[in-house]
Design a protein around this motif. Structure first.
Motif, PDB file in Angstrom:
ATOM      1  N   THR A 299      46.537  82.340  56.137  1.00 20.54           N
ATOM      2  CA  THR A 299      45.537  83.394  56.330  1.00 20.54           C
ATOM      3  C   THR A 299      44.312  82.874  57.081  1.00 20.54           C
ATOM      4  O   THR A 299      43.713  83.594  57.880  1.00 20.54           O
ATOM      5  N   TYR A 303      42.858  84.391  60.678  1.00 21.07           N
ATOM      6  CA  TYR A 303      41.497  84.817  61.014  1.00 21.07           C
ATOM      7  C   TYR A 303      41.029  84.231  62.332  1.00 21.07           C
ATOM      8  O   TYR A 303      40.287  84.875  63.078  1.00 21.07           O
ATOM      9  N   THR A 304      41.449  83.000  62.637  1.00 18.93           N
ATOM     10  CA  THR A 304      41.066  82.424  63.912  1.00 18.93           C
ATOM     11  C   THR A 304      41.757  83.106  65.079  1.00 18.93           C
ATOM     12  O   THR A 304      41.363  82.915  66.229  1.00 18.93           O
ATOM     13  N   SER A 308      42.091  90.891  60.964  1.00 19.28           N
ATOM     14  CA  SER A 308      41.050  91.282  60.016  1.00 19.28           C
ATOM     15  C   SER A 308      41.542  91.152  58.585  1.00 19.28           C
ATOM     16  O   SER A 308      42.743  91.066  58.314  1.00 19.28           O
ATOM     17  N   GLY A 309      40.586  91.167  57.646  1.00 19.99           N
ATOM     18  CA  GLY A 309      40.935  91.047  56.242  1.00 19.99           C
ATOM     19  C   GLY A 309      41.737  92.234  55.733  1.00 19.99           C
ATOM     20  O   GLY A 309      42.664  92.076  54.940  1.00 19.99           O
ATOM     21  N   TYR A 397      38.563  82.930  68.063  1.00 20.38           N
ATOM     22  CA  TYR A 397      37.161  83.112  67.701  1.00 20.38           C
ATOM     23  C   TYR A 397      36.362  81.873  68.027  1.00 20.38           C
ATOM     24  O   TYR A 397      36.810  80.758  67.779  1.00 20.38           O
ATOM     25  N   THR A 420      43.163  84.820  50.097  1.00 18.88           N
ATOM     26  CA  THR A 420      42.736  85.015  51.488  1.00 18.88           C
ATOM     27  C   THR A 420      41.278  84.631  51.607  1.00 18.88           C
ATOM     28  O   THR A 420      40.538  84.579  50.628  1.00 18.88           O
ATOM     29  N   LEU A 422      37.640  85.444  53.743  1.00 19.98           N
ATOM     30  CA  LEU A 422      36.967  86.427  54.573  1.00 19.98           C
ATOM     31  C   LEU A 422      35.699  85.789  55.130  1.00 19.98           C
ATOM     32  O   LEU A 422      34.794  85.429  54.378  1.00 19.98           O
ATOM     33  N   VAL A 426      32.104  86.026  61.517  1.00 20.03           N
ATOM     34  CA  VAL A 426      33.032  86.143  62.633  1.00 20.03           C
ATOM     35  C   VAL A 426      32.627  87.324  63.498  1.00 20.03           C
ATOM     36  O   VAL A 426      32.443  88.432  62.985  1.00 20.03           O
ATOM     37  N   SER A 428      32.643  90.587  65.445  1.00 22.98           N
ATOM     38  CA  SER A 428      33.566  91.721  65.356  1.00 22.98           C
ATOM     39  C   SER A 428      33.984  92.243  66.715  1.00 22.98           C
ATOM     40  O   SER A 428      34.943  93.004  66.814  1.00 22.98           O
TER      41      SER A 428
END
Length: 556
Positions: A299, A303-304, A308-309, A397, A420, A422, A426, A428
């Protein structure tokens, strides 16, 4: 089973969050806890299994249940005190009282995990076999039902306790877990006692031998066998053996018990190696060395790559559904093709789906950069690879501190919810250049769970059917140790290559480990089929087989 699994999943999630909060949102205590848990099961798995084998089933279940729930209850009380009076505790003994509290929490949580391991071995590896009357069809249905309960609780239990901790506080969350364990202890104790009374076969077990008498009885048995046998010539070897046995019997009690513990561990691993399903069990253990699952590693990588969560939560729900599909597929395949063939089919499905993950490593949008693993290449080739990497990493990101950040770069800005992470900071508005790589990765991970859970159930039932009752606990204890050992390897892999640009290498290594595991199962299936064919030929005269001349097979 449902109450036990719900409590386990809820506690495993909560203790990780509590340890992070205690240490200033740092992962150190969580890492130490994970290392202690894995190391303790690795070293004590055989002893736990041997304890399950030697004692009556009701005493094992009740003792494991009591130790687990009381350990969690006391640990919750300690955590409530630490969260409530943290500033005062940090001022006592120059902060050493805080270290003592951390140690007590980790030790109690580890004891609870060891008791949970013993309860799992007793109920899901032994009781179920007896309750189903050794009926293979009923056993397959019961195993599938237990796994479905586990899949559902794995999603719902962390969400439930996470909502309590989010809407209230960590202290309230500890109180919620404390109350749940006290109530669950009473209800589970009642249910286990009732099942034990309903099924009389559960009370039938080999006689119990006291712990401190086992090793001495082995020595006395060997000595008595030597006395009954025909007299042997007096040699230096016989004299040395007699002196060694005499020294053993003259050792203090603590040393004799230590020798017995070491001997039990060695015997447990030898018993595991001697089992006809040894290769199948090893194959299952190799499947634990993988990053292709819904843990914080995968997870964090997602994210990288711009996931999205909310989308990750949705993907986790879909993966749970595919896992349930795997349990349904297992029961149908076993009924149609047999247990061994079900494992072969499940292995092929698992490997076939994971090929999508391998393709994701080389697909557009993959951030893999081999130059980070080759520091000694020439400057010219480095510049070329750097240029190619810069073009391929436009979609990632912009993590703070440069491109060589670990998968979880900033621990202070992470909220932990159901395995996970969050990120608060980061951007958006950062859109990936291509989603093809990450789509292939998660498509492979999600669909592979169908074959994964079907294969897991296959090996579980093979262990249940082919291990004799007197060794069922110790062999499954060693199997748990092997699972934890291979799980440790996958964390070592991530520590060795923590950057997102390395994740493709980790994917390939994971697939290689999984392929090795399934290859071990294929070897087991080949041997099992040859053995079955040989037994059929011994039972059935060759003269009755079409195309074979009648002959005397008395000597075969």
């Amino acid at each position: 089973g449902a109450l036990s699994m719900w409590g386990d999943r809820m506690w495993h999630f909560a203790i990780s969050v509590f340890l992070i909060e205690l240490y200033g949102r740092n992962l150190l205590l969580t890492a130490v806890f994970g290392l202690v848990v894995a190391g303790s099961v690795l070293m004590l798995g055989a002893l736990i299994g041997d304890w399950v084998d030697r004692n009556p089933r009701n005493k094992v279940a009740h003792a494991s249940l009591f130790i687990q729930n009381i350990s969690v209850t006391v640990c919750s009380i300690v955590l409530m005190l630490v969260f409530s009076y943290k500033q005062r505790i940090e001022q006592i003994w120059d902060g050493w009282l805080t270290v003592v509290c951390y140690t007590v929490v980790i030790v109690l949580a580890d004891v609870a995990n060891l008791a949970s391991t013993a309860l799992t071995i007793a109920i899901q590896r032994d009781w179920i076999v007896v309750i189903t009357g050794y009926n293979r069809g009923h056993l397959a249905g019961m195993n599938a039902t237990m796994r479905r309960i586990d899949q559902v609780t794995n999603i719902l239990a962390p969400l439930a306790v996470g909502q309590v901790m989010t809407l209230a506080s960590n202290v309230v969350g500890c109180g919620f877990i404390l109350g749940w364990n006290l109530v669950s202890l009473i209800v589970e104790f009642f249910f286990l006692s009732r099942v034990y009374r309903i099924v009389p076969a559960l009370s039938v077990k080999p006689p119990v031998v006291e712990v401190d008498q086992v090793f001495l009885q082995r020595v006395e048995r060997r000595m008595s066998q030597g006395n009954v046998a025909q007299p042997q010539p007096l040699t230096e070897r016989n004299c040395n053996t007699g002196l060694r046995l005499k020294e053993i019997t003259n050792l203090p009690l603590c040393f004799r018990r230590f020798r017995w513990l070491v001997s039990t561990c060695k015997d447990g691993w030898r018993a595991y190696y001697r089992q006809p399903v040894f290769l199948a069990g090893m194959g299952l253990a190799f499947l634990y060395t993988t990053v292709l699952g819904f843990d914080c590693i995968t997870t964090g990588y997602a994210y990288t790559q711009g996931i999205s969560g909310s989308l990750l939560s949705l993907l986790m729900g879909v993966s749970a559904i595919t896992g349930l599909m795997g349990t349904v597929m297992f029961t149908r395949l076993r009924k149609s093709y047999g247990l061994v063939n079900t494992g072969i089919i499940s292995s092929c499905i698992h490997l076939g789906c994971l090929l999508l993950c391998v393709c994701s490593v080389f697909a557009p949008g993959s951030p893999m950069d081999l130059s980070l693993l080759m520091p000694y290449i020439t400057s010219n080739s480095s510049s070329e690879l750097g240029g190619m990497a810069s073009q391929r990493q436009k979609h990632t990101y912009p993590l703070r501190g440069g491109s060589n950040q670990p998968l979880l770069p900033d621990r202070s800005s992470i909220h932990w919810t159901n395995n996970t992470v969050l990120f608060d900071n980061v951007p958006s508005d950062t859109a990936p250049e291509s989603y093809i790589s990450i789509i292939l990765l998660f498509l492979g991970v999600i669909t592979a769970r169908i074959g994964l859970w079907s294969f897991d159930l296959t090996v579980t039932q093979l262990l249940q059917e082919n291990i004799c009752e007197s060794e069922r606990g110790v062999v499954n204890g060693v199997q748990s140790s092997m699972n934890y050992l291979m799980d440790l390897l996958h964390f070592i892999m991530v520590i060795s290559a923590p950057q997102p640009q390395h994740f493709g290498i980790l994917v390939i290594i994971s697939v290689l480990f999984i392929t090795t595991g399934h290859t071990m199962y294929f070897l087991y299936a080949h041997k099992a089929k040859r053995k079955r064919l040989a037994s059929m030929l011994l039972i059935r005269p060759l003269g009755n087989i079409p195309g074979c001349p009648k002959r005397n097979i008395k000597g075969t």
